[in-house]
Scaffold this motif. Structure first.
Motif, mmCIF file in Angstrom:
data_model
loop_
_atom_site.group_PDB
_atom_site.id
_atom_site.type_symbol
_atom_site.label_atom_id
_atom_site.label_comp_id
_atom_site.label_asym_id
_atom_site.label_seq_id
_atom_site.Cartn_x
_atom_site.Cartn_y
_atom_site.Cartn_z
ATOM 1 N N ASP A 2 0.831 -1.205 0.000
ATOM 2 C CA ASP A 2 0.000 0.000 0.000
ATOM 3 C C ASP A 2 0.867 1.257 0.000
ATOM 4 O OD1 ASP A 2 -2.598 -0.715 -0.219
ATOM 5 O OD2 ASP A 2 -2.953 -0.917 1.948
ATOM 6 N N ILE A 3 0.361 2.275 -0.645
ATOM 7 C CA ILE A 3 1.056 3.557 -0.621
ATOM 8 C C ILE A 3 0.771 4.218 0.726
ATOM 9 C CG2 ILE A 3 1.130 5.851 -1.654
ATOM 10 C CD1 ILE A 3 0.196 4.490 -4.266
ATOM 11 N N VAL A 4 1.832 4.638 1.370
ATOM 12 C CA VAL A 4 1.643 5.332 2.644
ATOM 13 C C VAL A 4 2.274 6.708 2.530
ATOM 14 C CG1 VAL A 4 2.024 5.268 5.123
ATOM 15 C CG2 VAL A 4 1.773 3.132 3.854
ATOM 16 N N ILE A 5 1.481 7.740 2.719
ATOM 17 C CA ILE A 5 2.008 9.102 2.663
ATOM 18 C C ILE A 5 1.824 9.735 4.031
ATOM 19 C CG2 ILE A 5 1.811 11.352 1.557
ATOM 20 C CD1 ILE A 5 0.718 9.930 -0.907
ATOM 21 N N PHE A 6 2.939 10.011 4.690
ATOM 22 C CA PHE A 6 2.920 10.562 6.057
ATOM 23 C C PHE A 6 2.000 9.755 6.971
ATOM 24 C CE2 PHE A 6 3.875 14.503 3.529
ATOM 25 C CZ PHE A 6 5.218 14.531 3.885
ATOM 26 N N GLY A 7 2.162 8.427 6.930
ATOM 27 C CA GLY A 7 1.387 7.567 7.806
ATOM 28 C C GLY A 7 -0.057 7.373 7.365
ATOM 29 N N TYR A 8 -0.401 7.969 6.233
ATOM 30 C CA TYR A 8 -1.773 7.904 5.754
ATOM 31 C C TYR A 8 -1.835 6.908 4.592
ATOM 32 C CZ TYR A 8 -6.392 9.922 4.975
ATOM 33 O OH TYR A 8 -7.740 10.119 4.873
ATOM 34 N N GLY A 63 4.927 7.987 -14.692
ATOM 35 C CA GLY A 63 3.608 7.524 -15.139
ATOM 36 C C GLY A 63 3.489 6.011 -15.010
ATOM 37 N N GLY A 64 4.576 5.316 -15.390
ATOM 38 C CA GLY A 64 4.565 3.855 -15.304
ATOM 39 C C GLY A 64 4.403 3.388 -13.865
ATOM 40 N N ALA A 65 5.099 4.069 -12.940
ATOM 41 C CA ALA A 65 4.995 3.703 -11.531
ATOM 42 C C ALA A 65 3.550 3.855 -11.054
ATOM 43 C CB ALA A 65 5.931 4.571 -10.691
ATOM 44 N N LEU A 66 2.933 4.981 -11.422
ATOM 45 C CA LEU A 66 1.536 5.187 -11.023
ATOM 46 C C LEU A 66 0.633 4.119 -11.635
ATOM 47 C CD1 LEU A 66 1.110 9.066 -11.263
ATOM 48 C CD2 LEU A 66 1.432 7.663 -9.222
ATOM 49 N N MET A 67 0.922 3.793 -12.914
ATOM 50 C CA MET A 67 0.073 2.821 -13.601
ATOM 51 C C MET A 67 0.123 1.462 -12.910
ATOM 52 S SD MET A 67 -0.086 1.995 -17.668
ATOM 53 C CE MET A 67 -0.726 3.568 -18.198
ATOM 54 N N GLY A 68 1.362 1.028 -12.583
ATOM 55 C CA GLY A 68 1.520 -0.270 -11.928
ATOM 56 C C GLY A 68 0.868 -0.285 -10.556
ATOM 57 N N LEU A 69 1.072 0.785 -9.808
ATOM 58 C CA LEU A 69 0.487 0.859 -8.464
ATOM 59 C C LEU A 69 -1.035 0.887 -8.540
ATOM 60 C CD1 LEU A 69 2.958 3.441 -6.931
ATOM 61 C CD2 LEU A 69 2.602 1.107 -6.119
ATOM 62 N N PHE A 70 -1.529 1.602 -9.536
ATOM 63 C CA PHE A 70 -2.978 1.733 -9.683
ATOM 64 C C PHE A 70 -3.593 0.387 -10.083
ATOM 65 C CE2 PHE A 70 -6.830 3.349 -11.978
ATOM 66 C CZ PHE A 70 -7.429 3.926 -10.868
ATOM 67 N N ALA A 71 -2.856 -0.382 -10.895
ATOM 68 C CA ALA A 71 -3.369 -1.688 -11.327
ATOM 69 C C ALA A 71 -3.449 -2.648 -10.145
ATOM 70 C CB ALA A 71 -2.473 -2.255 -12.420
ATOM 71 N N GLY A 72 -2.589 -2.423 -9.143
ATOM 72 C CA GLY A 72 -2.668 -3.257 -7.945
ATOM 73 C C GLY A 72 -1.861 -4.536 -8.044
#
Ligand code: ATP
Ligand code: MG
Lengths: 266, 360
Positions: B157-163, B236-245
Motif C-alpha cells: 500500500d502507498i503510505v504518505i505521512f502515515g496515511y 507515469g509507469g509507476a503510477l500505472m503499476g500501483l494503480f493496477a494493484g
C-alpha cells in the motif's frame, strides 16, 4: 593578426575538389565578399568555417583559435554566426523563438534551475528577450514577432535568419547569399542593414553574393573563386575588371568572341 | 478576438498569457478538485486512469513532439519506473521519496541508453527502441528474484505521512495524488518550454544543422531530452503499476509503447493539451467500443477489435489531421474569431523553399 585566417585549405568530395589550396584573411571590421560562379565552392568555404566539413589540409584560425580543433557547436561560442543559402529556420516555432535560439551561446542556467524556473532563470530570460527585442527593432520584424515561420513569405524568412544570427551578438557574421531571391526593395534594405551591422554594431561581415551591384556597394574587399581556387582578390572594382574573373563568369569563348569581334573591326 | 498589448518581457514568459486564460485554467483546476463529489468511484477511477496516461504521454511528447525523436521503447521505461519505485517501497523507502527517485533512475538509465541509440534517425530509431521494449519483457523474467518474473508483484500500500492510500479503500485520495503528480509534471514541462533548453529541443527537431550553427550540441540535447522523457514516463509507469494493484512482465507490453505514440499523435504532437486529449481518447475508447458492440447486440467481444480501431484512428489522423485533436480545436477557434473571414488554406503548411539534402 587578422580576425579570420584561412591557410592553404583543400577539401575534396570524392573526385571533386570543392576548395583548392585556398588562403584568405578577413580583417576585423571589414565587409569581405566571396564571389564566383555556381559551384565555385563559396558555400563550402562557409561550411568549413562552421566545421561541418574537415579539410584534407590547411588551417583555419579565428582570433588565434584553431577552428579545426573544435566541433561545430563550439564554433558559435567564439562569436561566429551564420545564415544559410537555403534558409534553415526552425519552422514549427515563432519568429521570437527562432531569434531566442540565437541567444543559445549566452545561456547560463543549468537543467534543474530551468525546470524549476528559478528567479535566476527568469532574470536571464529577460536579458535574452531584451537583446532579441533590439534585433526585432533593428530589422523591423515587429509585425511577425509571434508568427510561425511555416507561414511566412520568403523575404521575411531571410530577414529572420539574419536576425537569428545577429541575436547571438557575433564578432564575425557569415552571410550566404543574403540578397538571393529578394525583391529590389528588400535588397535595398539588406544593403542598409549590412552597412549598419558593420558601422553601428562593429561586426565583421564575410558574405557570399551573386548580386555584384550589392557587393560593389557594401564590401571593402572581394575575393573571386572558381573551381575552389582563388582567381583574384582586391577592391570590388579591381576584381570585377580582372581578366580571369571576366573569363570565369563569361567563359573562355566569350573572351575569344569579343577578341574576334575586335579583330574583325580592325 | 482578443488582442495582447505586451508591455514587459514577462508578458511572454509568464505561464498564462492573460487574466482570461488564468481564469479558465483556474476553473479547470477547481473542476478537477471537485470531481470526486461529482462522479461515482468507477468514473473517478477512469479519470485517474486518464491522468496517469497523460503523465506517460507528456513524457513521450517531450521526446517526440518537442525534440522530434520517435520512440517505441517507452513501455520499457514505464516498467523501469514502476519496478524501481515498488522495489524501493518494498525495501521500506517512503513512497513520496521512492516515486521521484524512481523517475530520476529511469531518466538516468534512459539517457545512458540514448547515447548510442540517438545516432540513429527516424524509422531506425523507432525500430531500435521497439527492440528495447520487446527485450524488457525478457529482462523482467530473467530478473525474477527481484521482479517476481511471470507471477509478478503485488505492490505494498502507498503510505504518505502515515496515511494509507489504497485504490479501493481511498479512491479520492488516490485521485488527488495522481492529480498532484500530473500538475507537477505539467508545470515542469511548461518551465522547460520557456527556458533555453526547451528552445534547443525545438531547434533540434526543426533543423539539426542550424541548431549546430547556433551552438546547440545536438547529441547532448537529444540525450537530455531522452532522459527527461524517460523520467516522466517512468513516473507515469509507476503510477500505472500501483494503480493496477498487481503487475508482471506482460503488464508493460510493447503494445503500450505503440498506444502511447498513437495517443500523442491523435492528441496533437508538440502540444501539452495534446497529451491530455490523447489520454482521454485512449482511456475511454475501450468503453465506447464495448457500449457500441453491446448496442449492436453481438454479445461476444470481437478479439483484436480495440487494436484495429486504434490503428484506423491513427492512420486517419496522420493522413487528415496531422496536428491532432488540439490542432483541430485551434483551427476551430480561429474560424470563430475571424468569422466570416477565415480562409480555408490558412493552416496549410507552406512548402519550405529550396531545401537541399546536401547537409543533413
Ligand atoms: N555535400 C557535398 N557532397 C558532394 N559534393 C558537394 C557537397 N557540397 C558541395 N559539393 C560540390 O562542391 C562544389 C562546390 O559547391 P558549393 O555549394 O560550395 O558551391 P557555391 O559556390 O556555393 O555555388 P552556388 O553559387 O550554386 O551556391 C560543387 O561542385 C558541389 O557540387
Ligand atoms: Mg552556395
Amino acid at each position: 593578426m587578422s580576425l579570420l585566417e584561412i591557410e592553404g585549405v583543400t577539401l575534396k568530395f570524392g573526385g571533386v575538389t570543392a576548395v583548392n589550396n585556398l588562403s584568405m584573411k578577413v580583417e576585423e571590421g571589414e565587409v569581405f565578399a566571396l564571389v564566383g560562379p555556381n559551384g565555385a565552392g563559396k558555400s563550402t568555404v562557409f561550411n568549413l568555417i562552421s566545421r561541418f566539413y574537415t579539410p584534407v589540409s590547411g588551417s583555419i584560425k579565428f582570433d588565434g583559435h584553431d577552428l579545426l580543433q573544435m566541433s561545430p557547436h563550439e564554433v558559435p561560442s567564439l562569436g561566429i554566426a551564420r545564415t544559410f543559402q537555403n534558409i534553415e529556420l526552425f519552422h514549427q516555432a515563432t519568429v521570437l523563438q527562432n531569434l531566442l535560439v540565437g541567444r543559445h551561446r549566452h545561456r547560463k542556467a543549468g537543467l534543474v534551475p530551468q525546470l524549476l524556473h528559478l528567479p535566476s532563470v527568469r532574470a536571464e530570460e529577460r536579458a535574452h528577450r531584451e537583446a532579441v527585442e533590439e534585433v526585432i527593432d533593428f530589422l523591423d520584424l515587429q509585425p511577425y514577432r509571434d508568427k510561425m515561420i511555416a507561414g511566412l513569405p520568403y523575404g521575411v524568412r531571410k530577414v529572420v535568419e539574419l536576425g537569428r544570427a545577429l541575436a547571438s551578438k557575433p564578432r564575425l557574421l557569415l552571410l550566404d547569399e543574403p540578397a538571393s531571391g529578394l525583391s529590389v526593395e528588400e535588397t535595398q534594405n539588406m544593403r542598409w542593414w549590412i552597412d549598419d551591422i558593420r558601422r553601428q554594431m562593429g561586426i565583421t561581415v564575410l558574405m557570399v553574393e551573386h548580386d555584384m551591384g550589392l557587393v560593389g556597394k557594401v564590401s571593402d574587399r572581394v575575393l573571386a573563386l572558381a573551381d575552389g581556387a582563388k582567381l583574384a582578390e582586391g577592391t570590388p572594382a579591381e576584381v570585377q575588371s580582372h581578366p580571369a574573373v571576366i573569363e570565369a563568369y563569361l567563359g573562355t569563348s566569350a573572351i575569344s568572341k569579343t577578341a574576334d569581334a575586335k579583330g574583325a573591326r580592325t | 478576438m482578443r488582442f495582447h498589448f505586451k508591455t514587459t518581457y514577462d508578458d511572454d514568459i509568464r505561464l498564462f498569457i492573460d487574466g482570461w486564460k488564468l481564469f479558465l485554467y483556474g476553473a479547470l483546476l477547481v473542476l478537477m478538485l471537485a470531481l470526486p463529489w461529482m462522479i461515482d468511484s468507477f468514473y473517478l477511477g477512469e479519470a485517474n486512469n486518464v491522468l496517469i496516461w497523460a503523465v506517460c504521454g507528456l513524457g513521450l511528447m517531450l521526446l517526440t513532439g518537442q525534440t522530434g525523436q520517435a520512440s517505441l521503447g517507452h513501455s520499457a521505461f514505464m516498467a523501469l519506473g514502476c519496478y524501481s519505485c515498488v522495489l524501493m517501497m518494498q525495501a521500506g523507502v517512503p513512497f513520496i521519496i521512492a516515486l521521484p527517485v524512481a523517475g530520476v533512475i529511469t531518466g538516468c538509465i534512459g539517457a545512458l541508453i540514448a547515447i548510442p541509440a540517438l545516432k540513429l534517425h527516424g524509422v531506425y530509431l523507432a525500430i531500435a527502441t521497439l527492440a528495447l521494449a520487446i527485450l524488457a519483457d525478457d529482462i523482467i523474467v530473467l530478473l525474477e528474484p527481484w521482479t517476481g518474473g511471470v507471477s509478478g508483484i503485488v505492490p505494498p500500500d502507498i503510505v504518505i505521512f502515515g496515511y494509507v492510500v489504497n485504490r479501493w479503500g481511498n479512491p479520492t485520495e488516490w485521485y488527488y495524488m495522481t492529480l498532484v503528480v500530473t500538475l507537477v509534471v505539467t508545470l515542469l514541462y511548461r518551465n522547460l518550454l520557456r527556458a533555453p533548453l526547451g528552445r534547443s529541443f525545438a531547434a533540434v527537431r526543426d533543423s539539426e544543422i542550424s541548431a549546430q550553427a547556433m551552438g546547440v550540441d545536438v547529441a547532448r540535447t537529444k540525450t537530455i531530452a531522452f532522459g527527461l522523457s524517460c523520467a516522466i514516463t517512468g513516473l507515469g509507469g509507476a503510477l500505472m503499476g500501483l494503480f493496477a494493484g498487481a503487475f508482471n512482465n506482460e503488464t508493460f507490453n510493447f503494445l503500450l509503447s505503440i498506444q502511447l505514440l498513437m495517443m500523442i499523435v491523435v492528441g496533437g504532437l508538440g502540444f501539452i493539451h495534446g497529451a491530455f486529449l490523447g489520454a482521454i481518447v485512449i482511456a475511454f475508447l475501450p468503453q465506447l467500443l464495448s457500449i457500441v458492440s453491446d448496442m449492436m447486440g453481438s454479445g461476444v467481444a470481437i478479439p483484436g477489435l480495440e487494436s484495429a480501431v486504434f490503428g484506423v484512428i491513427l492512420i486517419v489522423f496522420i493522413l487528415f489531421e496531422p496536428m491532432g485533436l488540439y490542432g483541430r480545436w485551434l483551427k476551430f477557434r480561429v474560424f470563430l474569431e475571424l468569422f466570416p473571414f477565415a480562409r480555408k488554406d490558412m493552416f496549410k503548411r507552406q512548402k519550405s523553399y529550396l531545401k537541399t539534402e546536401r547537409l543533413r
